[in-house]
Write an enzyme that holds these catalytic residues in place. Structure first.
Site, PDB file in Angstrom:
ATOM      1  N   ASP A  30       0.849  -1.196   0.000  1.00 54.70           N
ATOM      2  CA  ASP A  30       0.000   0.000   0.000  1.00 54.70           C
ATOM      3  C   ASP A  30       0.882   1.243   0.000  1.00 54.70           C
ATOM      4  O   ASP A  30       1.882   1.307   0.723  1.00 54.70           O
ATOM      5  CB  ASP A  30      -0.916  -0.017   1.232  1.00 54.70           C
ATOM      6  CG  ASP A  30      -2.089   0.929   1.087  1.00 54.70           C
ATOM      7  OD1 ASP A  30      -3.230   0.455   1.016  1.00 54.70           O
ATOM      8  OD2 ASP A  30      -1.847   2.161   1.035  1.00 54.70           O
ATOM      9  N   ILE A  31       0.474   2.214  -0.796  1.00 57.04           N
ATOM     10  CA  ILE A  31       1.262   3.441  -0.932  1.00 57.04           C
ATOM     11  C   ILE A  31       1.212   4.286   0.352  1.00 57.04           C
ATOM     12  O   ILE A  31       2.101   5.102   0.602  1.00 57.04           O
ATOM     13  CB  ILE A  31       0.748   4.246  -2.158  1.00 57.04           C
ATOM     14  CG1 ILE A  31       1.824   5.116  -2.754  1.00 57.04           C
ATOM     15  CG2 ILE A  31      -0.513   5.033  -1.830  1.00 57.04           C
ATOM     16  CD1 ILE A  31       1.471   5.673  -4.116  1.00 57.04           C
ATOM     17  N   ASN A  86     -12.740  -3.383   2.502  1.00 60.57           N
ATOM     18  CA  ASN A  86     -13.733  -2.308   2.506  1.00 60.57           C
ATOM     19  C   ASN A  86     -14.642  -2.489   1.291  1.00 60.57           C
ATOM     20  O   ASN A  86     -14.151  -2.705   0.179  1.00 60.57           O
ATOM     21  CB  ASN A  86     -13.037  -0.950   2.448  1.00 60.57           C
ATOM     22  CG  ASN A  86     -12.255  -0.643   3.716  1.00 60.57           C
ATOM     23  OD1 ASN A  86     -12.658  -1.041   4.800  1.00 60.57           O
ATOM     24  ND2 ASN A  86     -11.134   0.035   3.572  1.00 60.57           N
ATOM     25  N   GLY A  92     -16.328   2.410   3.321  1.00 65.27           N
ATOM     26  CA  GLY A  92     -15.037   3.093   3.303  1.00 65.27           C
ATOM     27  C   GLY A  92     -14.163   2.745   2.112  1.00 65.27           C
ATOM     28  O   GLY A  92     -12.976   3.067   2.091  1.00 65.27           O
ATOM     29  N   GLN A  93     -14.742   2.095   1.104  1.00 67.31           N
ATOM     30  CA  GLN A  93     -13.938   1.734  -0.074  1.00 67.31           C
ATOM     31  C   GLN A  93     -13.620   2.980  -0.889  1.00 67.31           C
ATOM     32  O   GLN A  93     -14.514   3.787  -1.172  1.00 67.31           O
ATOM     33  CB  GLN A  93     -14.700   0.715  -0.936  1.00 67.31           C
ATOM     34  CG  GLN A  93     -13.860   0.170  -2.088  1.00 67.31           C
ATOM     35  CD  GLN A  93     -14.572  -0.948  -2.850  1.00 67.31           C
ATOM     36  OE1 GLN A  93     -15.709  -1.299  -2.548  1.00 67.31           O
ATOM     37  NE2 GLN A  93     -13.898  -1.483  -3.850  1.00 67.31           N
ATOM     38  N   HIS A  99     -10.065  -5.506  -3.390  1.00 68.53           N
ATOM     39  CA  HIS A  99      -8.738  -5.764  -2.820  1.00 68.53           C
ATOM     40  C   HIS A  99      -8.871  -6.181  -1.368  1.00 68.53           C
ATOM     41  O   HIS A  99      -9.746  -5.708  -0.652  1.00 68.53           O
ATOM     42  CB  HIS A  99      -7.825  -4.539  -2.952  1.00 68.53           C
ATOM     43  CG  HIS A  99      -8.422  -3.264  -2.440  1.00 68.53           C
ATOM     44  ND1 HIS A  99      -9.334  -2.531  -3.167  1.00 68.53           N
ATOM     45  CD2 HIS A  99      -8.248  -2.604  -1.280  1.00 68.53           C
ATOM     46  CE1 HIS A  99      -9.693  -1.468  -2.465  1.00 68.53           C
ATOM     47  NE2 HIS A  99      -9.055  -1.489  -1.310  1.00 68.53           N
ATOM     48  N   HIS A 101      -6.861  -6.027   2.075  1.00 64.01           N
ATOM     49  CA  HIS A 101      -5.718  -5.446   2.792  1.00 64.01           C
ATOM     50  C   HIS A 101      -5.173  -6.490   3.762  1.00 64.01           C
ATOM     51  O   HIS A 101      -5.937  -7.168   4.457  1.00 64.01           O
ATOM     52  CB  HIS A 101      -6.154  -4.263   3.662  1.00 64.01           C
ATOM     53  CG  HIS A 101      -6.659  -3.073   2.927  1.00 64.01           C
ATOM     54  ND1 HIS A 101      -5.875  -1.983   2.637  1.00 64.01           N
ATOM     55  CD2 HIS A 101      -7.883  -2.770   2.435  1.00 64.01           C
ATOM     56  CE1 HIS A 101      -6.594  -1.071   2.013  1.00 64.01           C
ATOM     57  NE2 HIS A 101      -7.826  -1.516   1.884  1.00 64.01           N
TER      58      HIS A 101
END
Ligand code: 5GP
Ligand code: ZN
Length: 110
Positions: A30-31, A86, A92-93, A99, A101
């Site tokens: 994740d960035i 999410n 909260g997507q 994906h 997490h």
């Protein structure tokens, strides 16, 4: 999906720190990590969210979940990890390419 950031990562059009890839799935860091280790596993085919997953995706979704502990261990999360999916705006997507997490290992190092 031409405008999907994760499809662009799959296509190699934008860079990502990949940690696993095969013909079906891709995993990358994740960035903006929430933890010391934080990566995502995504299906290569575009699926908007869990709401849009269909019976034909059963094997793909199972593959992602089975991959999670293996990759978590490879990333040093020996004592366990968290998973988060999410789903939808109310969930909260933010990126509408399904994906999972995977994160853990204490606070993010920023
Ligand atoms: P969501 O809120 O949709 O579950 O999570 C989207 C995640 O994607 C966020 O944690 C965000 O930091 C991450 N993200 C968004 N854009 C990029 C990107 O271009 N590259 C990477 N590696 N992660 C991204
Ligand atoms: Zn996509």
């Amino acid at each position: 999906m031409s405008n999907c950031i994760f499809c662009k990562i799959v296509a190699g059009e934008i860079p990502a720190r990949k940690l696993y890839e095969d013909e079906d799935v891709l995993a990358f860091h994740d960035i903006n990590p929430m933890a010391r280790v934080h990566f995502m596993i995504i299906p290569k085919p575009h699926i908007d969210s869990l709401t849009d997953a269909a019976p034909e995706h059963q094997a793909l979704l199972g593959k992602i979940l089975l991959l999670a502990p293996r990759l978590a261990k490879e990333q040093g999360l020996d004592s366990g990890f968290k998973t988060l999916i999410n789903t939808g705006r109310g969930g909260g997507q933010e990126v509408f390419h399904l994906h999972v997490h995977i994160f853990g290992g204490g606070p993010a190092v920023k």
